[in-house]
Design an enzyme around this catalytic site. Structure first.
Site, short mmCIF file in Angstrom:
data_model
loop_
_atom_site.label_atom_id
_atom_site.label_comp_id
_atom_site.label_asym_id
_atom_site.label_seq_id
_atom_site.Cartn_x
_atom_site.Cartn_y
_atom_site.Cartn_z
N CYS A 122 0.81 -1.04 -0.30
CA CYS A 122 0.08 0.00 0.05
C CYS A 122 1.48 0.54 -0.09
CB CYS A 122 -0.83 0.23 1.54
SG CYS A 122 -1.80 1.11 1.47
N HIS B 278 -8.91 -3.51 -2.40
CA HIS B 278 -8.12 -3.18 -1.44
C HIS B 278 -8.43 -1.56 -1.98
CE1 HIS B 278 -3.61 -2.24 -0.57
NE2 HIS B 278 -4.14 -0.83 -1.00
N GLU B 279 -9.10 -0.65 -2.48
CA GLU B 279 -9.39 1.19 -2.89
C GLU B 279 -10.75 1.30 -1.86
OE1 GLU B 279 -7.10 2.22 -3.20
OE2 GLU B 279 -6.70 0.66 -4.19
N HIS C 72 -10.09 0.95 1.73
CA HIS C 72 -9.82 2.89 2.43
C HIS C 72 -10.85 3.56 2.72
CE1 HIS C 72 -5.28 2.37 2.26
NE2 HIS C 72 -4.99 2.51 0.73
C1 NB4 Z 1 -3.11 -0.80 -4.41
C2 NB4 Z 1 -3.05 -2.37 -4.77
C3 NB4 Z 1 -2.18 -3.40 -3.58
C4 NB4 Z 1 -2.91 -4.79 -3.75
C5 NB4 Z 1 -0.65 -4.83 -7.25
C6 NB4 Z 1 0.15 -4.22 -8.15
C7 NB4 Z 1 0.99 -2.49 -7.37
C8 NB4 Z 1 -0.63 -0.52 -5.25
C9 NB4 Z 1 -1.63 -0.41 -4.24
C10 NB4 Z 1 -4.13 -4.68 -4.47
C11 NB4 Z 1 -4.78 -3.03 -5.02
C12 NB4 Z 1 -1.95 1.18 -3.82
C13 NB4 Z 1 -3.87 1.93 -3.09
C14 NB4 Z 1 1.87 -2.77 -8.43
C15 NB4 Z 1 2.00 -3.33 -9.16
C16 NB4 Z 1 1.67 -4.16 -11.25
C17 NB4 Z 1 1.26 -3.18 -13.53
C18 NB4 Z 1 2.11 -1.48 -14.50
C19 NB4 Z 1 3.20 -0.47 -14.59
C20 NB4 Z 1 4.13 -1.10 -12.74
C21 NB4 Z 1 2.67 -1.48 -12.41
C22 NB4 Z 1 3.18 -2.22 -11.00
F1 NB4 Z 1 2.43 -1.19 -8.57
N1 NB4 Z 1 0.42 -2.95 -7.00
N2 NB4 Z 1 1.40 -1.49 -6.14
N3 NB4 Z 1 0.02 -1.39 -4.40
N4 NB4 Z 1 -2.75 1.52 -2.95
N5 NB4 Z 1 0.39 -4.43 -8.58
N6 NB4 Z 1 1.79 -3.54 -10.24
N7 NB4 Z 1 2.60 -2.26 -13.26
O1 NB4 Z 1 -1.29 -0.38 -6.29
O2 NB4 Z 1 -2.10 1.47 -1.69
O3 NB4 Z 1 -4.85 2.10 -1.65
O4 NB4 Z 1 3.60 0.12 -14.52
NI NI Z 2 -4.03 1.13 -0.17
#
Ligand code: NB4
Ligand code: NI
Length: 203
Positions: A130, A173-174, A177
């Site tokens: 997160c 997850h969102e 929050h």
């Molecule tokens: C939200 C996610 C955490 C688990 C799974 C994942 C990443 C977040 C948090 C479920 C939701 C943010 C919001 C990533 C990621 C895969 C796709 C595309 C190209 C890089 C990117 C990396 F960054 N979680 N981060 N965490 N949060 N996959 N990816 N890729 O998004 O805290 O509440 O760019």
């Molecule tokens: Ni988060």
């Protein structure tokens, strides 16, 4: 922000949230129940919706992500930028190279409600991270494998959609929050990697 993929021109006339703008665990706003957003949207709410999505777009661009020292994200909820409102952006890219311009799910979800959840559970194999939690907290985060989601978009249009797997996990997850819940609340404390028989892994 305008990104013209074809010509690889990035018009960098934008103001994007930076890591310093992201509220960290310990701030009470992350533990609050967010109030519903009223329609028609105020100018501020429209701007917020835009900015929440822009963060995801910029953070998923490897060059810009590095340039602005961001942590990549597939979702961002308003309380994470200090605004207690039921709004979150979700941008789940399609990892399939041929389909990379059509995300699996992309929208700003306002006043979202999970109207039904599958009995079957699912968890991301890698666990979750997160943007508001600086340390790595290992463990499976069991969630519903499929959900039916109702939400309103920025134009005031109501949606009722079914999501499964990866996009379903991100939306849960969102939405957590917006109710003051963080991913690690769901991790089994005694055995973080326990998996029930009816649970599937999502990549
Ligand atoms: C939200 C996610 C955490 C688990 C799974 C994942 C990443 C977040 C948090 C479920 C939701 C943010 C919001 C990533 C990621 C895969 C796709 C595309 C190209 C890089 C990117 C990396 F960054 N979680 N981060 N965490 N949060 N996959 N990816 N890729 O998004 O805290 O509440 O760019
Ligand atoms: Ni988060």
């Amino acid at each position: 922000m305008v990104i013209s993929e074809k010509f690889k021109i990035y018009s960098e006339v934008f103001e994007v949230f930076l890591m310093k703008d992201i509220v960290r665990d310990g701030d009470p706003v992350l533990r609050k129940q967010a109030p519903k957003v009223k329609f028609p949207l105020s100018k501020e709410d429209k701007q917020l919706a835009h900015d929440l999505m822009e963060y995801l777009e910029v953070s998923q661009n490897p060059e810009l992500c590095e340039k602005y020292k961001l942590r990549a994200g597939v979702g961002l909820a308003a309380p994470q930028v200090g605004v207690s409102e039921m709004m979150a952006s979700v941008l789940v890219p399609n990892e399939d190279e041929n389909e990379s311009d059509t995300p699996l799910f992309k929208d700003v979800i306002i006043n979202p409600v999970i109207v039904s959840s599958s009995v079957q559970r699912g968890a991301l194999t890698e666990g979750e991270g997160c943007l508001s939690v600086d340390k790595d907290i290992p463990g499976y985060v069991p969630r519903a494998a499929r959900i039916t989601l109702r939400y309103t978009d920025v134009d005031g249009k109501d949606h009722k959609i079914r999501l499964k797997n990866y996009p379903a996990i991100v939306c849960q997850h969102e939405i957590d929050h917006l109710h003051g819940v963080l991913f690690y609340d769901h991790i089994n404390k005694d055995n973080p990697f326990t998996k029930s028989d009816d649970e599937i892994f999502i990549y």
